[in-house]
Design a protein around this motif. Structure first.
Motif, PDB file in Angstrom:
ATOM      1  N   LEU A   1     -33.757  24.053  12.785  1.00 57.75           N
ATOM      2  CA  LEU A   1     -33.334  24.573  14.079  1.00 57.75           C
ATOM      3  C   LEU A   1     -34.466  24.420  15.081  1.00 57.75           C
ATOM      4  N   GLY A   2     -34.116  24.569  16.364  1.00 61.81           N
ATOM      5  CA  GLY A   2     -35.157  24.551  17.380  1.00 61.81           C
ATOM      6  C   GLY A   2     -34.833  23.605  18.516  1.00 61.81           C
ATOM      7  N   SER A   3     -35.864  23.270  19.263  1.00 59.90           N
ATOM      8  CA  SER A   3     -35.683  22.438  20.442  1.00 59.90           C
ATOM      9  C   SER A   3     -36.991  21.734  20.764  1.00 59.90           C
ATOM     10  N   PHE A   4     -36.911  20.802  21.702  1.00 53.49           N
ATOM     11  CA  PHE A   4     -38.136  20.201  22.233  1.00 53.49           C
ATOM     12  C   PHE A   4     -37.945  19.990  23.734  1.00 53.49           C
ATOM     13  N   HIS A   5     -39.059  19.895  24.432  1.00 56.76           N
ATOM     14  CA  HIS A   5     -39.043  19.874  25.895  1.00 56.76           C
ATOM     15  C   HIS A   5     -39.872  18.691  26.382  1.00 56.76           C
ATOM     16  N   ILE A   6     -39.290  17.901  27.306  1.00 56.51           N
ATOM     17  CA  ILE A   6     -39.984  16.754  27.856  1.00 56.51           C
ATOM     18  C   ILE A   6     -39.520  16.520  29.291  1.00 56.51           C
ATOM     19  N   GLY A   7     -40.496  16.358  30.181  1.00 54.83           N
ATOM     20  CA  GLY A   7     -40.182  16.048  31.572  1.00 54.83           C
ATOM     21  C   GLY A   7     -39.281  17.053  32.250  1.00 54.83           C
ATOM     22  N   GLY A   8     -39.445  18.322  31.925  1.00 53.54           N
ATOM     23  CA  GLY A   8     -38.614  19.341  32.540  1.00 53.54           C
ATOM     24  C   GLY A   8     -37.255  19.505  31.901  1.00 53.54           C
ATOM     25  N   THR A   9     -36.976  18.729  30.850  1.00 51.96           N
ATOM     26  CA  THR A   9     -35.689  18.816  30.156  1.00 51.96           C
ATOM     27  C   THR A   9     -35.877  19.446  28.788  1.00 51.96           C
TER      28      THR A   9
END
Length: 294
Positions: free
Chosen positions: A36-44
């Motif tokens: 589970l989880g997420s990642f963040h790149i360039g404001g997204t």
């Protein structure tokens, strides 16, 4: 090419360049329900649960300019290493359909191992030795005739015929074992397998490795109908290796025997598609869209 096909279908996608690994912020955790989880790149921000399918073509991060450059900082290299670990964890563990998972590509790290697997599925394989013993090479050549040599590992290498110049420097193999095979003449066939879809491309050329010929000796490529029995073997090999997408190198010998040299787990297919017109990228895009869990 796959992105172009996804856009033609109006599919929602996001493209992530591996060179941006150091800029990604990660938030991942393992649970009873999987990764589970997420990642963040360039404001997204991208939640793993929102990803239905992934097509991945990662290279060794150590070759990325941002990592290999003498000007790169320890902090940047550390973030790239961290990003590579997280990326491979996602590709191996996420619930999405992945083409292909890194763990499924490991057989290509050892060519001798992969040849043993190939042989179990009915294809012929060339007589092969992997050694750093010069005397064994000489004995093998005396028995098998013309030999070729290439890397044993996943490192890309051109296939070369063992000639007089090579024999004069055979002492070099004492520290780095090399794979030697009997030379098999015939017509090359590159088979691309995408799940159940199979495309065959014949290659006629005058040389040992058609990837290493001068422009005036450019090989002739043509579409070929793969016999059903061979098609079934190719599909079974890819499934045994856990590959959704594979590039299988075959050669049809003058006596009709079909030899299999390798199964490429990250096939560069554009050369074949552009020369023959086979819709490989389109079928990859179809698989991603149709097998998305969303």
């Amino acid at each position: 090419m796959v992105i172009n096909e996804l856009e033609r279908r109006g599919a929602a996608y996001i493209g992530i360049a591996q060179r941006k690994l150091s800029e990604i912020q990660w938030s991942l955790k393992c649970s009873r329900n999987g990764l589970l989880g997420s990642f963040h790149i360039g404001g997204t921000s991208i939640d793993l649960c929102d990803i239905g399918a992934i097509y991945a073509r990662p290279i060794d991060y150590r070759f990325l300019p941002e990592y290999a450059s003498a000007a790169s900082t320890k902090e940047t290299r550390g973030r790239i290493e961290e990003g590579d670990r997280h990326m491979r964890t996602i590709l191996n563990q996420c619930q999405a359909a992945v083409v292909n998972r890194p763990r499924a590509m490991m057989s290509n790290v050892s060519k001798p191992l992969q040849l043993q697997i190939i042989r179990e599925f009915g294809f012929s394989i060339p007589r092969t030795i992997a050694t750093n013993n010069i005397d064994l090479v000489k004995e093998f050549e005396a028995d098998a005739g013309t030999l070729i040599y290439k890397s044993m590992s996943s490192q890309r290498s051109l296939v070369k015929a063992l000639d007089g110049g090579d024999r004069s420097r055979l002492d070099a193999i004492r520290t780095v074992p090399v794979q030697f095979q009997e030379f098999i003449s015939g017509v090359d066939v590159r088979v691309h397998v995408i799940n159940d879809a199979v495309f065959g491309c014949g290659i006629v050329h005058q040389g040992v490795d058609y990837r290493d010929l001068p422009a005036e000796d450019r090989p002739r490529l043509f579409s070929i109908d793969v016999p059903e029995a061979v098609k079934a073997c190719c599909i079974r090999i890819c499934r045994e290796l856990g590959l959704v997408f594979g590039g299988i190198d075959l050669r049809i010998a003058p006596d009709g025997r079909i030899y299999c040299f390798e199964v490429n787990p990250s096939p560069g297919y554009s050369y074949y598609e552009r020369n023959v017109g086979q819709p490989i990228a389109s079928v990859v895009a179809d698989y991603l869209v149709n097998n998305s869990i969303l």
